[in-house]
Structure formats: structure tokens, C-alpha cells
Scaffold this motif. Structure first.
Motif, mmCIF file in Angstrom:
data_model
loop_
_atom_site.group_PDB
_atom_site.id
_atom_site.type_symbol
_atom_site.label_atom_id
_atom_site.label_comp_id
_atom_site.label_asym_id
_atom_site.label_seq_id
_atom_site.Cartn_x
_atom_site.Cartn_y
_atom_site.Cartn_z
ATOM 1 N N ASP A 33 41.645 96.605 6.467
ATOM 2 C CA ASP A 33 40.932 96.246 5.246
ATOM 3 C C ASP A 33 39.665 95.493 5.637
ATOM 4 O OD1 ASP A 33 43.994 95.365 3.466
ATOM 5 O OD2 ASP A 33 43.117 97.314 3.971
ATOM 6 N N MET A 34 38.539 95.895 5.056
ATOM 7 C CA MET A 34 37.253 95.272 5.363
ATOM 8 C C MET A 34 36.714 94.579 4.118
ATOM 9 S SD MET A 34 37.010 96.189 8.493
ATOM 10 C CE MET A 34 35.363 95.548 8.817
ATOM 11 N N ALA A 35 35.962 93.538 4.327
ATOM 12 C CA ALA A 35 35.411 92.813 3.187
ATOM 13 C C ALA A 35 34.109 92.128 3.581
ATOM 14 C CB ALA A 35 36.406 91.775 2.674
ATOM 15 N N TRP A 36 33.309 91.864 2.571
ATOM 16 C CA TRP A 36 32.081 91.073 2.719
ATOM 17 C C TRP A 36 32.238 89.793 1.897
ATOM 18 C CZ3 TRP A 36 28.205 92.188 6.021
ATOM 19 C CH2 TRP A 36 28.114 93.499 6.526
ATOM 20 N N TYR A 37 31.886 88.678 2.539
ATOM 21 C CA TYR A 37 31.879 87.374 1.890
ATOM 22 C C TYR A 37 30.466 86.816 1.959
ATOM 23 C CZ TYR A 37 37.018 87.129 1.899
ATOM 24 O OH TYR A 37 38.349 87.356 1.671
ATOM 25 N N LEU A 47 34.396 85.757 -1.759
ATOM 26 C CA LEU A 47 34.469 87.201 -1.627
ATOM 27 C C LEU A 47 33.393 87.881 -2.464
ATOM 28 C CD1 LEU A 47 36.074 89.721 -0.603
ATOM 29 C CD2 LEU A 47 37.347 89.580 -2.757
ATOM 30 N N VAL A 48 32.695 88.814 -1.870
ATOM 31 C CA VAL A 48 31.706 89.635 -2.572
ATOM 32 C C VAL A 48 32.306 90.994 -2.918
ATOM 33 C CG1 VAL A 48 29.471 90.779 -2.399
ATOM 34 C CG2 VAL A 48 29.781 88.492 -1.416
ATOM 35 N N LYS A 75 32.620 106.137 12.172
ATOM 36 C CA LYS A 75 31.684 105.253 12.874
ATOM 37 C C LYS A 75 32.216 103.832 13.010
ATOM 38 C CE LYS A 75 27.527 107.785 11.474
ATOM 39 N NZ LYS A 75 26.210 107.705 10.791
ATOM 40 N N ASN A 76 33.436 103.593 12.524
ATOM 41 C CA ASN A 76 34.012 102.236 12.568
ATOM 42 C C ASN A 76 33.054 101.210 11.953
ATOM 43 O OD1 ASN A 76 36.179 103.372 13.861
ATOM 44 N ND2 ASN A 76 36.044 102.119 15.697
ATOM 45 N N THR A 77 32.475 101.578 10.829
ATOM 46 C CA THR A 77 31.447 100.724 10.225
ATOM 47 C C THR A 77 31.681 100.589 8.723
ATOM 48 O OG1 THR A 77 29.830 101.373 11.899
ATOM 49 C CG2 THR A 77 28.968 100.391 9.883
ATOM 50 N N ALA A 78 31.520 99.366 8.247
ATOM 51 C CA ALA A 78 31.546 99.083 6.816
ATOM 52 C C ALA A 78 30.134 98.726 6.369
ATOM 53 C CB ALA A 78 32.499 97.937 6.517
ATOM 54 N N TYR A 79 29.852 99.018 5.107
ATOM 55 C CA TYR A 79 28.505 98.802 4.578
ATOM 56 C C TYR A 79 28.576 98.032 3.265
ATOM 57 C CZ TYR A 79 27.542 102.702 7.744
ATOM 58 O OH TYR A 79 27.458 103.520 8.845
ATOM 59 N N LEU A 80 27.470 97.351 2.960
ATOM 60 C CA LEU A 80 27.298 96.740 1.655
ATOM 61 C C LEU A 80 25.885 97.067 1.186
ATOM 62 C CD1 LEU A 80 28.669 94.963 -0.527
ATOM 63 C CD2 LEU A 80 27.429 93.029 0.480
ATOM 64 N N GLN A 81 25.783 97.963 0.218
ATOM 65 C CA GLN A 81 24.500 98.287 -0.381
ATOM 66 C C GLN A 81 24.244 97.293 -1.505
ATOM 67 O OE1 GLN A 81 22.151 100.749 0.441
ATOM 68 N NE2 GLN A 81 20.896 99.684 -1.066
ATOM 69 N N MET A 82 23.144 96.578 -1.395
ATOM 70 C CA MET A 82 22.823 95.509 -2.337
ATOM 71 C C MET A 82 21.555 95.899 -3.083
ATOM 72 S SD MET A 82 23.368 92.568 0.558
ATOM 73 C CE MET A 82 23.337 91.158 -0.518
ATOM 74 N N ASN A 83 21.681 96.168 -4.370
ATOM 75 C CA ASN A 83 20.537 96.524 -5.210
ATOM 76 C C ASN A 83 20.292 95.452 -6.262
ATOM 77 O OD1 ASN A 83 20.384 99.009 -3.827
ATOM 78 N ND2 ASN A 83 21.728 100.012 -5.307
ATOM 79 N N SER A 84 19.125 95.501 -6.859
ATOM 80 C CA SER A 84 18.763 94.547 -7.919
ATOM 81 C C SER A 84 19.065 93.108 -7.501
ATOM 82 C CB SER A 84 19.514 94.877 -9.212
ATOM 83 O OG SER A 84 19.251 96.199 -9.628
ATOM 84 N N TYR A 93 25.847 86.334 4.743
ATOM 85 C CA TYR A 93 26.886 87.311 4.421
ATOM 86 C C TYR A 93 27.720 87.594 5.673
ATOM 87 C CZ TYR A 93 24.978 88.054 -0.193
ATOM 88 O OH TYR A 93 24.582 87.873 -1.495
ATOM 89 N N TYR A 94 29.022 87.482 5.494
ATOM 90 C CA TYR A 94 29.953 87.653 6.611
ATOM 91 C C TYR A 94 30.837 88.874 6.375
ATOM 92 C CZ TYR A 94 28.842 82.792 7.799
ATOM 93 O OH TYR A 94 28.202 81.633 8.141
ATOM 94 N N CYS A 95 31.061 89.600 7.435
ATOM 95 C CA CYS A 95 32.022 90.701 7.433
ATOM 96 C C CYS A 95 33.385 90.156 7.872
ATOM 97 C CB CYS A 95 31.538 91.776 8.398
ATOM 98 S SG CYS A 95 32.590 93.237 8.495
ATOM 99 N N HIS A 96 34.437 90.642 7.258
ATOM 100 C CA HIS A 96 35.781 90.188 7.589
ATOM 101 C C HIS A 96 36.713 91.392 7.719
ATOM 102 C CE1 HIS A 96 39.901 88.754 6.561
ATOM 103 N NE2 HIS A 96 39.551 87.787 7.384
#
Length: 122
Positions: A33-37, A47-48, A75-84, A93-96
Motif C-alpha cells: 500500500d502506497m500513500a502520500w502525506y 494523509l493526502v 515501474k515500482n512507482t507511485a504518483y501524485l498528480q496535483m492540479n489547481s 510531501y512524503y511518500c509512505h
């Protein structure tokens, strides 16, 4: 050895966009499980957005409709697209990861990346 390497932060004007990436190694990514904080100065880390290994997603109310979390298991990669983006999105911002280490004897891991700074200002 577990590693999470975040990238993509920077300075952006209000209303702009950024895409954060979190490249993971040393874990069984597809089962993790991946998350962005985010953590703003003087505030607690919160948590974001999160995405489970099976693809279930949740967002903080403050970012719903503006941010999108995704993952690429190849790709073993998580992303966070941030708009507006808004000035109040300014934070580190931290990846967990909450998952399992790779190797012959997987063990439970709970690990943080080093963080990437996002600043929203005109």
C-alpha cells in the motif's frame, strides 16, 4: 534495503500543477500500500491520498477533485498528480509504504521517503 525516492516538487503559482513521483525499491511493490502525506511548517503530518496494492484509493477531503494518486507496478512507482494548487497546499510531501520487503524472506515494512518540497505562491 527499502528505498523510496520522491521527486517532482517545486515552486508553482496558484492554480498550477505538479506531478510527484515515488520510486520504490526493496519491496514487493504490487502487494504494498502506497500513500502520500503532507507536512506544513508547524503542523502534523497528514494523509493526502492512499492507494492499496489492489487499487483502492482514498483522498483527504481537502484535495478531492484536485489531486489524483496512481501507481505503475511495472515501474515500482507511485504518483501524485496535483492540479489547481492552492497556497495552503504548500508543504513537504512524503511518500509512505506499508507492505513487504522483497527477497527470499519477506518481512513487513513501514517506511517513509525523504520528502519533496511543494511551494505554491505567486
Amino acid at each position: 534495503q527499502v528505498q523510496l525516492v520522491e521527486s517532482g516538487g517545486g515552486l508553482v503559482q496558484p492554480g498550477g500543477s505538479l506531478r510527484l513521483s515515488c520510486a520504490a525499491s526493496g519491496i514487493i511493490f504490487s502487494f504494498s500500500d502506497m500513500a502520500w502525506y503532507s507536512q506544513a511548517p508547524g503542523k502534523q503530518r497528514e494523509l493526502v491520498a492512499g492507494i492499496t496494492g489492489s487499487g483502492s484509493i482514498n483522498y483527504a477531503d481537502s484535495v478531492k477533485g484536485r489531486f489524483t494518486i496512481s501507481r505503475d507496478n511495472a515501474k515500482n512507482t507511485a504518483y501524485l498528480q496535483m492540479n489547481s494548487l492552492k497556497p495552503e497546499d504548500t508543504a513537504v510531501y512524503y511518500c509512505h509504504v506499508d507492505g513487504y520487503s522483497s527477497g527470499s524472506r519477506p518481512t513487513k515494512v513501514d517506511y517513509w521517503g525523504q520528502g519533496t518540497q511543494v511551494a505554491v505562491s505567486s
